[in-house]
Design a protein around this motif. Structure first.
Motif, short mmCIF file in Angstrom:
data_model
loop_
_atom_site.label_atom_id
_atom_site.label_comp_id
_atom_site.label_asym_id
_atom_site.label_seq_id
_atom_site.Cartn_x
_atom_site.Cartn_y
_atom_site.Cartn_z
N LEU A 164 0.83 -1.21 0.00
CA LEU A 164 0.00 0.00 0.00
C LEU A 164 0.86 1.26 0.00
O LEU A 164 1.94 1.29 0.59
CB LEU A 164 -0.91 -0.01 1.25
N LYS A 165 0.38 2.30 -0.67
CA LYS A 165 0.99 3.62 -0.58
C LYS A 165 0.68 4.18 0.81
O LYS A 165 -0.34 3.81 1.41
CB LYS A 165 0.41 4.56 -1.65
N LEU A 166 1.51 5.11 1.26
CA LEU A 166 1.35 5.67 2.60
C LEU A 166 1.26 7.19 2.55
O LEU A 166 2.10 7.85 1.93
CB LEU A 166 2.55 5.28 3.48
N VAL A 167 0.25 7.72 3.23
CA VAL A 167 0.13 9.18 3.40
C VAL A 167 -0.26 9.43 4.85
O VAL A 167 -0.69 8.51 5.56
CB VAL A 167 -0.92 9.81 2.44
N ALA A 168 -0.11 10.65 5.32
CA ALA A 168 -0.56 11.00 6.67
C ALA A 168 -0.83 12.49 6.75
O ALA A 168 -0.12 13.29 6.14
CB ALA A 168 0.49 10.62 7.72
N HIS A 169 -1.87 12.84 7.52
CA HIS A 169 -2.08 14.24 7.87
C HIS A 169 -0.99 14.62 8.86
O HIS A 169 -0.78 13.93 9.87
CB HIS A 169 -3.43 14.43 8.56
N ALA A 170 -0.28 15.70 8.60
CA ALA A 170 0.74 16.18 9.54
C ALA A 170 0.99 17.66 9.32
O ALA A 170 1.00 18.14 8.17
CB ALA A 170 2.04 15.39 9.37
N GLY A 171 1.18 18.38 10.42
CA GLY A 171 1.46 19.80 10.32
C GLY A 171 0.24 20.64 9.97
O GLY A 171 0.38 21.74 9.44
N GLU A 172 -0.95 20.11 10.25
CA GLU A 172 -2.18 20.90 10.09
C GLU A 172 -2.31 21.75 11.37
O GLU A 172 -2.19 22.98 11.31
CB GLU A 172 -3.39 19.98 9.91
N PRO A 226 6.03 20.88 13.61
CA PRO A 226 6.94 20.34 12.61
C PRO A 226 7.48 18.95 12.96
O PRO A 226 7.68 18.12 12.06
CB PRO A 226 8.07 21.37 12.56
N ASP A 227 7.66 18.68 14.26
CA ASP A 227 8.15 17.34 14.65
C ASP A 227 7.24 16.23 14.14
O ASP A 227 7.71 15.14 13.79
CB ASP A 227 8.27 17.25 16.18
N ALA A 240 6.32 11.76 10.26
CA ALA A 240 5.60 11.19 9.11
C ALA A 240 6.60 10.75 8.04
O ALA A 240 6.44 9.70 7.41
CB ALA A 240 4.61 12.19 8.55
N LEU A 241 7.67 11.55 7.87
CA LEU A 241 8.69 11.21 6.87
C LEU A 241 9.60 10.08 7.35
O LEU A 241 9.84 9.11 6.62
CB LEU A 241 9.56 12.45 6.56
N ASP A 242 10.14 10.24 8.55
CA ASP A 242 11.21 9.34 9.02
C ASP A 242 10.70 8.07 9.67
O ASP A 242 11.35 7.03 9.59
CB ASP A 242 12.12 10.08 10.01
#
Ligand code: ADE
Ligand code: ZN
Length: 326
Positions: free
Chosen positions: A191-199, A203-204, A209-211
């Motif tokens: 599966l591809k991966l996405v996430a809501h972050a920094g809304e 920034p952490d 979400a990246l690391d």
């Protein structure tokens, strides 16, 4: 209006759209009536008056309440098809729609009812409108990781028709790290991966979400701009950001559209896109988001074409399927 006609004519993909957030008050009443669900509202005007939010949680409370009228496969089919008709009218050619299965399974609606209904709506949209789509299953981050694993298990028979997984709901206090294992398991299933972050989160959470999650795309990402090294990382990696201007305005992530960071994002070389998030709740579909943010920020045609192009290249369509839109 020439600007609106120009934007409508650009082939666009919508990459950040919660299908439950496309539930219009009129549909809420219609589904409530046919399913004999009681609503705390009597008129469409009463419902719209309740859509005054000061933060994400304010909105989520009313959004989860609205979703309770959705009960049958037909409801999910009708909801999806109505959204795709609206998208096509806005010049949208493709959408990667989020759904929140736990919102439904937790009140006794089987996963299959939700998935079969949405998938049928997606097929109907392709047949009727020529609009293509992918489905992205979102884990609710206010629930625990075990519940997310149970959702992944329920989705097992559908994984050939689900493009990826995402992470949504209450951000602050529910960092991406909480879902490290279920994202790893999702990745192992292709599966591809996405996430809501920094809304609303810091920034952490974007770094996580990246690391930690290793996302292929970032939903919102506004607050990444507070961190120079993080911004550089997103530019260097070419990470697509699914930005939602009218959502940011309605949830008070920005004080005004004039203060929205979209123009800065483009200037920095970030792969920003424009999206509606929850259009029935935030007062605008895809084209409205483009038009209003373009007017507020004075975006020129080259910038608008860039945003539309980013939405195609940032989609999970394969290269051959992207080509006709580029
Ligand atoms: N669920 C639906 N819309 C959302 C948003 N903008 N942020 C987090 N969770 C959501
Ligand atoms: Zn969202």
């Amino acid at each position: 209006d020439p600007l609106s006609d120009f934007i409508r004519s650009l082939p666009k993909a919508e990459l950040h759209l919660h299908i439950e957030g496309s539930l219009e008050p009129e549909q809420m009443f219609a589904f409530a009536r046919r399913n004999r669900v009681a609503l705390p509202f009597h008129t469409v005007e009463e419902v719209r008056a309740a859509y005054a939010f000061t933060n994400l949680q304010d909105f989520l409370d009313i959004y989860y309440q609205g979703a309770q009228v959705l009960r049958t496969e037909e409801d999910f089919h009708d909801l999806a098809l109505a959204y795709f008709r609206r998208l096509a009218a806005d010049g949208g050619v493709h959408a990667e729609i989020f759904f929140d299965p736990q919102t439904h399974t937790d009140r006794g609606i089987p996963f299959q009812v939700v998935a079969d209904g949405l998938l049928a709506g997606m097929v109907a949209a392709k047949d009727e409108l020529g609009v293509t789509s992918h489905l992205i299953l979102c884990y609710l981050r206010h629930l625990d990781e075990e519940a997310a694993f149970a959702t992944l298990k329920a989705a097992e028979p559908y994984l050939d028709r689900i493009k990826g997984v995402g992470l949504d709901s209450s951000e602050v206090g529910n960092p991406p790290s909480k879902f490290a294992r279920v994202f790893q398991a999702s990745r192992e299933r292709g599966l591809k991966l996405v996430a809501h972050a920094g809304e609303e989160g810091p920034p952490d959470y974007v770094w996580q979400a990246l690391d930690i999650l290793g996302v292929d795309r970032l939903d919102h990402g506004n607050r990444a701009l507070e961190d120079e090294a993080l911004t550089r990382r997103l530019v260097d990696q070419g990470t697509t950001l699914t930005v939602c201007p009218l959502s940011n305005l309605k949830l008070c992530v920005v004080p005004s559209l004039e203060a929205h960071p979209l123009r800065r994002m483009l200037g920095l070389g970030l792969k920003a896109t424009v999206n509606a998030d929850d259009p029935a709740y935030f007062g605008g579909y895809l084209l409205d988001n483009y038009v209003r943010v373009a007017a507020a920020l004075g975006l020129d045609r080259a910038q608008l074409a860039r945003l539309a192009r980013n939405s195609i290249t940032g989609s999970f369509l394969d290269a051959a399927a992207q080509t006709p839109h580029l």
